[in-house]
Design a protein around this motif. Structure first.
Motif, PDB file in Angstrom:
ATOM      1  N   HIS A  60      -3.292  15.393 -10.282  1.00  0.00           N
ATOM      2  CA  HIS A  60      -1.569  15.078 -10.633  1.00  0.00           C
ATOM      3  C   HIS A  60      -1.581  14.308 -11.783  1.00  0.00           C
ATOM      4  CE1 HIS A  60      -1.060  16.220  -5.767  1.00  0.00           C
ATOM      5  NE2 HIS A  60      -1.440  17.162  -6.604  1.00  0.00           N
ATOM      6  N   TRP A  61      -2.344  13.076 -11.838  1.00  0.00           N
ATOM      7  CA  TRP A  61      -2.010  12.276 -13.105  1.00  0.00           C
ATOM      8  C   TRP A  61      -2.037  13.037 -14.240  1.00  0.00           C
ATOM      9  CZ3 TRP A  61      -3.276  10.489 -17.632  1.00  0.00           C
ATOM     10  CH2 TRP A  61      -2.684   9.365 -18.215  1.00  0.00           C
ATOM     11  N   TRP A  81      -1.668  16.194 -14.928  1.00  0.00           N
ATOM     12  CA  TRP A  81      -0.688  17.202 -14.956  1.00  0.00           C
ATOM     13  C   TRP A  81       0.616  16.606 -15.384  1.00  0.00           C
ATOM     14  CZ3 TRP A  81      -0.692  22.433 -13.747  1.00  0.00           C
ATOM     15  CH2 TRP A  81       0.575  22.983 -13.658  1.00  0.00           C
ATOM     16  N   ASP A  82       0.738  15.306 -14.921  1.00  0.00           N
ATOM     17  CA  ASP A  82       2.117  14.606 -15.295  1.00  0.00           C
ATOM     18  C   ASP A  82       2.141  13.792 -16.740  1.00  0.00           C
ATOM     19  OD1 ASP A  82       3.290  15.309 -13.047  1.00  0.00           O
ATOM     20  OD2 ASP A  82       2.768  13.806 -11.879  1.00  0.00           O
ATOM     21  N   ASN A  83       0.884  13.392 -17.062  1.00  0.00           N
ATOM     22  CA  ASN A  83       0.872  12.628 -18.270  1.00  0.00           C
ATOM     23  C   ASN A  83       0.122  12.914 -19.402  1.00  0.00           C
ATOM     24  OD1 ASN A  83       2.280  10.049 -16.883  1.00  0.00           O
ATOM     25  ND2 ASN A  83       0.827  10.827 -15.424  1.00  0.00           N
ATOM     26  N   TRP A  84      -0.749  13.961 -19.409  1.00  0.00           N
ATOM     27  CA  TRP A  84      -1.858  14.364 -20.367  1.00  0.00           C
ATOM     28  C   TRP A  84      -1.149  14.408 -21.669  1.00  0.00           C
ATOM     29  CZ3 TRP A  84      -6.629  13.262 -19.601  1.00  0.00           C
ATOM     30  CH2 TRP A  84      -7.459  13.682 -20.352  1.00  0.00           C
ATOM     31  N   ASN A  85      -1.813  14.129 -22.726  1.00  0.00           N
ATOM     32  CA  ASN A  85      -1.390  14.413 -24.176  1.00  0.00           C
ATOM     33  C   ASN A  85      -1.650  15.722 -24.510  1.00  0.00           C
ATOM     34  OD1 ASN A  85      -0.654  13.814 -26.952  1.00  0.00           O
ATOM     35  ND2 ASN A  85      -2.390  12.925 -27.307  1.00  0.00           N
ATOM     36  N   TRP A  86      -0.572  16.750 -24.014  1.00  0.00           N
ATOM     37  CA  TRP A  86      -0.951  18.078 -24.213  1.00  0.00           C
ATOM     38  C   TRP A  86      -0.659  18.492 -25.480  1.00  0.00           C
ATOM     39  CZ3 TRP A  86      -2.397  20.181 -19.948  1.00  0.00           C
ATOM     40  CH2 TRP A  86      -2.122  19.402 -18.727  1.00  0.00           C
ATOM     41  N   TYR A  95      -6.804   5.637 -18.762  1.00  0.00           N
ATOM     42  CA  TYR A  95      -5.573   6.315 -18.375  1.00  0.00           C
ATOM     43  C   TYR A  95      -4.877   5.283 -19.106  1.00  0.00           C
ATOM     44  CZ  TYR A  95      -7.585   9.159 -15.333  1.00  0.00           C
ATOM     45  OH  TYR A  95      -8.650  10.283 -14.748  1.00  0.00           O
ATOM     46  N   GLN A  96      -5.006   4.216 -19.913  1.00  0.00           N
ATOM     47  CA  GLN A  96      -4.273   3.253 -20.600  1.00  0.00           C
ATOM     48  C   GLN A  96      -4.477   3.554 -22.362  1.00  0.00           C
ATOM     49  OE1 GLN A  96      -6.229   1.609 -18.227  1.00  0.00           O
ATOM     50  NE2 GLN A  96      -4.618   2.064 -16.795  1.00  0.00           N
ATOM     51  N   ILE A 101      -4.778   6.364 -25.212  1.00  0.00           N
ATOM     52  CA  ILE A 101      -4.290   7.635 -25.479  1.00  0.00           C
ATOM     53  C   ILE A 101      -5.569   8.638 -25.890  1.00  0.00           C
ATOM     54  CG2 ILE A 101      -3.484   7.199 -27.915  1.00  0.00           C
ATOM     55  CD1 ILE A 101      -1.117   9.104 -26.980  1.00  0.00           C
ATOM     56  N   THR A 134      -6.803  10.171 -23.264  1.00  0.00           N
ATOM     57  CA  THR A 134      -5.996  11.022 -22.205  1.00  0.00           C
ATOM     58  C   THR A 134      -5.865  12.390 -23.076  1.00  0.00           C
ATOM     59  OG1 THR A 134      -4.085   9.969 -22.704  1.00  0.00           O
ATOM     60  CG2 THR A 134      -5.131   9.672 -20.737  1.00  0.00           C
TER      61      THR A 134
END
Length: 704
Positions: A599-600, A602-607, A564-565, A567, A570
């Protein structure tokens, strides 16, 4: 009657009416027809297709393939069949063994993989490129209107085109240079053949053009400029028909034209023929075969009737989902995607070999199919009550069983190792990624289980038991025992989240969970077949590593504590969510940590670096986690790779304009969100109980 009693009575009547409406059979014809795509302007991303699972024909706004150049960078005008493959000449006599490189992921257990490797010699690199590009899928030929060399799509007026999915026919109307055209286009449900009927105020002329394969990674696969490299010979001709022999190096196939009424077939130039009517109407059939055709086929009316009979039966049987009672503003859009996906997958992904990502429309990855993606294309067939479409493909596993056994033997394992990127022969394609994937391995076990649940018979067991045993034998021998920690691990792999590397990856969460699920099912199938459980398989099941976590989040792999650090970790597929969504609870994780992970993400992914099936995967995880708002939100998320075009195709990017795993994933997620899964007692568990999602459905099966 007082107001209170009146309100009570009104509420009772309303509730009764809702229950009655829910129990009323779905009007399937209305459901399908209200989602028919209509095209009224030229758009290269709005081409439409007809097909039957073995063969597909994609048309432009004329209802035929008149403007291939203008659609080449949109959704190309393909004509493809499951049997249509080609090999370029191999004058240097490259051998598959020249693509292999040895690895030692398990210390003392060398194993070889066909890889792209810059360290290879020039000849090795050339061998790798040859085997990647061969075999490649053929474009079988273009059939269009001869409107004149200067006519372009912008010259067409009064465009009105509709795909009638209920009857499997495309109606196209337009005018050009004061001539009015009405064209109907249909595909025979059991033959690799299209039929068309043209009515015009001018004399219609049809062109039949053939190209040479390009051998490109992803393209139209039809080079119309290399006429010296292939030929088209008229080997038989009558007043109403002609048989053409196509010769491309050592590849030969046949095209048979039949027409009703008076018309003349002439050669305009090499590999370019014209069929010119003598009146204002022209009906014709064009069939494609890999063997010399014999006998007559059908008239246009025969083909239209056969197609209508097939498609009406298709829509009347199996499952249906109706969103018309929903009040959510995007419910109609979700219904549109669902209905169009059912049509597209039936014509593109239901054949005798596994489908490629772009189906039978245009080539991606040289036209080859990816076996890890077959679940995303085809699991939905069983869940939507159409297991016969899934079972069209599964005999292919038997045909390539010897090839998979040889892969396992070459690498020192038992059983059969299913290949990743391949063609009808089952030969592995060299790649820096594909040969190291393993999550395609349990798919055949999952499929067999879905079919057994619909038909729990001795015949089903007999049909699939040997495939399950050989698949599980590899899975057991591949898992490595870690004596220090008394557990089994998975390593030397690239997981579904392909940003990880095989040299360092240990215990990716989805693969661990799939190993657990697949081995459990394999033991159940042994018991169903009257065989004892294998004790060593139970040992693996009981000692499989649990999912690795850090700071309350599940990692992309045990070997990536910086998940999670970083990219790069993620991006791509958030495969950790597949461990509980695609799959049931394995006991290898804790639900609250999985919820935190959802939840993580959902909020932070590299969409910006996702794929079309990622959104259904999130939806399935959210549904099992009891978060239906996120399940629906994932399916409707406004992201580029979650775009669904007018024709229903899942758009990814400029290079990959259609992506059928996204369509299949959508249908799988909808089935789960409606019918639930084993042990789920909630009706429509994947939809919020807020009054906006009164989803009606019938015929869906539960997921495991």
């Amino acid at each position: 009657m007082n107001i209170k009693n009146s309100l009570f009575l009104f509420g009772f009547i309303l509730s009764f009416a809702c229950v009655a409406e829910k129990n009323t059979p779905i009007n399937r014809e209305a459901l399908v027809k209200r989602n028919n795509p209509e095209v009224i302007v030229f758009d290269p991303l709005s081409s439409l297709s007809v097909g039957n699972g073995e063969f597909a024909f994609t048309v432009d706004i004329t209802g035929l393939q008149t403007f291939p150049k203008e659609y080449e960078q949109g959704i190309p005008l393909g004509t493809q069949a499951q049997w249509g493959w080609y090999n370029f000449p191999n004058p240097k006599q490259f051998r598959f063994e020249e693509t292999l490189k040895e690895f030692d992921f398990r210390k003392g257990h060398p194993e070889s993989y066909p890889v792209l490797n810059r360290e290879n010699t020039q000849r090795n690199r050339e061998a790798v490129e040859w085997f990647r590009a061969n075999s490649n899928r053929l474009h079988l030929g273009l059939i269009g209107l001869e409107l004149g060399d200067d006519i372009r799509p912008a010259d067409l007026q009064s465009i009105d085109q509709e795909l009638d999915m209920w009857n499997g026919i495309i109606h196209s109307r337009f005018s050009v240079d004061n001539a009015i055209y009405n064209i109907q286009t249909v595909c025979h449900p059991r033959q690799d053949m299209i039929s068309a009927k043209i009515t015009s105020s001018e004399t219609p002329v049809v062109n039949i053009r053939f190209g040479y394969p390009t051998g490109a990674f992803a393209d139209f696969a039809c080079n119309l400029t290399k006429n010296d490299k292939h030929s088209t010979v008229i080997i038989n001709q009558t007043d109403q028909s002609a048989t053409l022999k196509r010769i491309i190096d050592s590849t030969i196939y046949y095209v048979k034209l039949e027409w009703q009424g008076s018309a003349v077939l002439t050669e305009k130039e090499k590999n370019y023929l014209l069929l010119t009517a003598t009146g204002h109407n022209l009906s014709f059939n064009c069939s494609f075969t890999n063997k010399m055709p014999s006998g007559l086929t059908h008239s246009f009316d025969d083909t239209r009737l056969a197609a209508a009979t097939y498609w009406q039966s298709y829509w009347k049987t199996g499952a249906a989902v109706d969103f018309s009672l929903c009040t959510h503003p995007e419910a109609n859009e979700l219904e549109r995607r669902v209905v169009l996906s059912q049509y597209l997958l039936a014509i593109q992904s239901a054949g005798s070999t596994p489908p490629q990502e772009t189906g039978l429309t245009y080539n991606s990855w040289y036209g080859k199919f990816h076996l890890e993606m077959i679940w995303w294309h085809q699991a939905q067939f069983a869940l939507w009550g159409r297991p016969e479409l899934l079972e069209r493909t599964l005999p292919w596993y038997n045909r390539v069983l010897p090839v998979g056994r040889e892969v396992a033997r070459r690498q020192g394992y038992d059983g059969v190792r299913w290949m990743k990127m391949t063609d009808p022969s089952g030969l592995e394609s060299p790649s820096s990624v594909g040969p190291f994937l393993i999550w395609q391995q349990p798919h055949i076990i999952y499929f067999a289980e879905l079919i057994y649940r619909l038909n729990p018979s001795p015949e089903t067991i007999e049909k699939y038991y040997h495939l399950i045993c050989e698949t599980a034998a590899f899975m057991y021998s591949f898992a490595m025992y870690d004596e220090a920690d008394d557990r089994y691990i998975l390593n030397g792999i690239i997981p579904a989240q392909e940003t990880l590397r095989p040299e360092t990856t240990i215990n990716p969460p989805f693969e661990l969970s799939y190993w657990y699920f697949g081995m459990q099912l394999a033991q159940q199938w042994r018991e169903r077949a009257g065989e004892p459980r294998k004790p060593e398989w139970d040992t693996l099941i009981n000692k499989l590593s649990v999912l690795a976590e850090k700071d309350g989040l599940y990692l992309a792999a045990e070997s990536t504590p910086d998940t999670y650090q970083n990219i790069s970790l993620t991006s791509d597929h958030m495969a950790v969510l597949g461990a509980y969504g695609i799959l049931p609870d394995s006991g290898l994780f804790e639900k609250e940590i999985m919820r935190n992970t959802l939840h993580w993400i959902w909020d932070n992914w590299n969409w910006g670096h996702t794929w079309g099936w990622d959104f259904p995967m999130i939806a399935m995880n959210a549904a099992r986690m009891g978060e239906p708002e996120k399940a629906v939100g994932a399916l409707l998320m406004d992201k580029r790779t979650n775009t669904y075009l007018l024709n229903g195709h899942n758009y990814q990017n400029e290079g990959l304009r259609i992506y059928l795993p996204g369509n299949g994933g959508l249908l799988t997620a909808i089935a789960m969100m409606c019918a639930g899964w084993d042990g789920c007692e909630i009706y429509n568990p994947g939809f919020p109980d807020n009054g906006e999602w009164n989803v009606k459905w019938e015929g869906l099966a539960r997921m495991p």
